[in-house]
Design an enzyme around this catalytic site. Sequence first.
Site, PDB file in Angstrom:
ATOM      1  CB  SER A   1      30.324 -42.022  84.032  1.00 20.56           C
ATOM      2  OG  SER A   1      31.549 -41.922  84.762  1.00 20.56           O
ATOM      3  CB  VAL A   2      27.038 -43.461  79.696  1.00 18.14           C
ATOM      4  CG1 VAL A   2      25.750 -43.725  79.209  1.00 18.14           C
ATOM      5  CG2 VAL A   2      27.513 -42.085  79.230  1.00 18.14           C
TER       6      VAL A   2
END
Lengths: 160, 738
Positions: free
Chosen positions: B318-319
């Site tokens: 998700s970064v």
Amino acid sequence: MQYSRESTAYDLSKFERKPERKPQMQVIKGRKEKKKSNAVPIIKAFFAAVIVIGITSLMIINRITLTEIGEDINDANANLEILQSENTRLNVELEGKMSLKNIEDKAKNELGLTKMNNYQVQYLSLTEGDKIEITEPKSGGGILSTITGWFDKIKEYLGS
Amino acid sequence: MRKRMMVILCGLAIVGFATLIVRLCIIQLVESDIYQSKAEKQQMRVTTISPKRGTIYDRNMNVLAQSATVWTVFISPVDIKDAAQKELIATGLSELLEVDKEKILEKCEKKNYYEVIKKRIEKPLADKVTQFATDNKISAINIEEDNKRYYPYGNFAANILGFVGEDNQGLNGIESYYDEELSGTPGRVVSAKNAWGSDMPYKYDQMIDPKDGNSVVLTIDETIQHYLEKALETAVVENNVKNRAAGVVMNVKTGEILAMANKTDFDPNDPFTVTDTYALERLKAVEGDEEAYKKQLQIEQTAQWKNKSITEPYEPGSVFKILTASSALDLGTSKLTDSFTCTGHYQIGGRTIGCWKLAGHGTQDFAGIVKHSCNPGFIMVGTRMGGENFYKYFEAWGLTEKTGIDLPGEEGGSSSLYHSEATLVKSPHTLAVSAFGQTFKVTPIQLITAVSAAINGGNLMSPYVVKNIVDADGNIVKSTEPTVKRQVISSEVSSTISSILERVVSDPDGSGKSAYIAGYHVGGKTGTSEKIDKKDENGNEPHIASFLGFAPANDPQIAVLVMLDEPFMQNVYGSVIAAPVVKEVLEEALPYLGVEPQYTAEELANMDISVPSVLKMEVEKAKAAITEKSLKVEVVGSGATVIKQVPLAGQPIPRDGKVILYTEEGNVSNQVKMPNVKGMTALQVNQTLTNLGLNVKLSGIDLNGSTTISSKQSIPEGTMVEVGTVVEVSFVNNDPVE
């Protein structure tokens, strides 16, 4: 005419061969012949030899000394390098002991200290805004300086 | 007669001298070259002078690696006189050098002039060896100069510095990458030696000076590196990380790497020793088989030397949503006012993709899907962009090429690690999962460089580790300047993204709230990814938990990326275990960098108070000083003066905390056993510790949240502590946010 045997122009007897006279020599026994002195040349030779030997010796000694000093310099340089290297090693060891990790460990575990929190830090602002400095004129002096001072003030007033 | 003798003598003298003169002339004029060369061969020595290897400094000129002279002890076995001397040598050297006596005796039996007993010993020990040899008149023991590379801080910045080999050649890290600069050029001395082997000065003396190696000044800041390493070490232990953790701190405006660390790592002073617990277990498993052990040892050594931040691509999870969001806003295919509905899953390409929140997030705006790290939301964003545009921005962020950082062994950018444009266009499912950072791989350095571009105004910087190269006199011979590779997004979009990412941390429902720091504007994004290619026999996939944070959010200066590879615990999500690590690093680094905290009124109201000093005060005055600070006080004993206080002066204590004052000698201690309060709610922790007479400092936000539980306590369970001691308990939100 009568001829004279005596010539008035030349003394012909001088041209006659005179009989050789042998020197009369006597042998005197028991007396030694006196030697003529030859000291000066010898002294000269001696001093020349001394000078030559001296110069040669000095040259040799000079060479020896140079070699020895050269050796000493090499030894000293080698020693200096070793000590510089040892200094580097000891500094590195010191840096290792003074690492942030070691300091923090010691402070926490041995000295019982706690880390300061951010809110315990007070920030101070040192900027005070724009300002100018005016130097004070020197006080004291005679009437002349007082009059000069008045003139300066008048000029300042007119200038502003 | 005499005359004839004189004539004969003169004649003989003339003949004699003439012969000599002729011979001299032949030697000095005709054959001079032959004799000159013979003399040179006999007298001349060419000695190589080793140059000094350059030093490695951090950006503040603290020494991180330096060389110094050491000595190698060797014996000349053929010069050993008799058996008694052999025994003396073996006993003496064995004691001094801590070498096995039998091994020394073995070497003494050899028939040569050179057997090394111990390499690289330091001067004090070398002096002892020399003294031993001199005292016992042993000519067979000798020492020779050698060089050793010192790393004063041990396993500090190990993967950046690297290490050197036997011949002082760089084998890893900066030592290897800048080996030519650091090595220098050897010099030569041509001189004449006399019969004793010493120099004849001024004869044939010619010296070519060695050129000492240049020194390297890194961009690394020793202090920030220390903060990062400390936080990673703790994280690895607390979260049972099996495959090491990596962290990078970068100056987002210039691309300078301020810190880069892997834990567990190695000590460059002893690089061949394996220290990782799991690696040691693997080695122990094959201890019986020598061949297998050697092979496994090599594998473990190579693994620990690898700089995980640049050599190991991983799924960013998700970064990566930061980059998808920035790309979509810049392209214009998404707007801040767009609405996204999450029902907990999304159907695309005939397949169902789930959100981490099974119940779904409901309807959110653009900032909402970033804050909540909503997978369906990002699937929609990515799909709107289209495969072609998605790939275009993927390339622009630098994820299809190496960053070019000046460290050896960089991986990344290989086409096997990411999807091609054609695949993204053809396969909607591939595009969908790529939009939220799954099914492709990037290295940590690629990711932090790209995210730095997203928050610094849109400029993709070239990361670098070496600031300057200086010569032996301190003159700068080469300097690295910040390089902008390209502008990826506009500065307006960059500013918008920074604001959204700040809300990820500061909003109560933000997924990154575990990284919140009072007084600072911190932005960030959580990340959790599965290692699909490492599925075990039960179908379980190990995870990578990560978090990327930056500050100050209104004008980003530094970014911190932390990645924990295969944490082994109940909750392995980035929001829970990686975010607090980044918080810890930023909390220490920001004040160090001079960033002043700006506290809100609410933060000020909740702030702790410094305990005033009341030692040696009269009891009544002491009580007044304490109650003035809104603290409670308890007096123990009936003395008139305070002889001890708990907590100590200057220590922080929560408002309404209690200070214990002792007034009598012999009654200055009252201890209790510290219980385990992990896994409890804030209320439970408060009750438990207050009942024991301890002061409680609670940290973490949303303390009253139902999913907030304690994760750390500053004093371990079972420790005996004084009543009144302040115990700090940290809380995390146990929500599994990816």
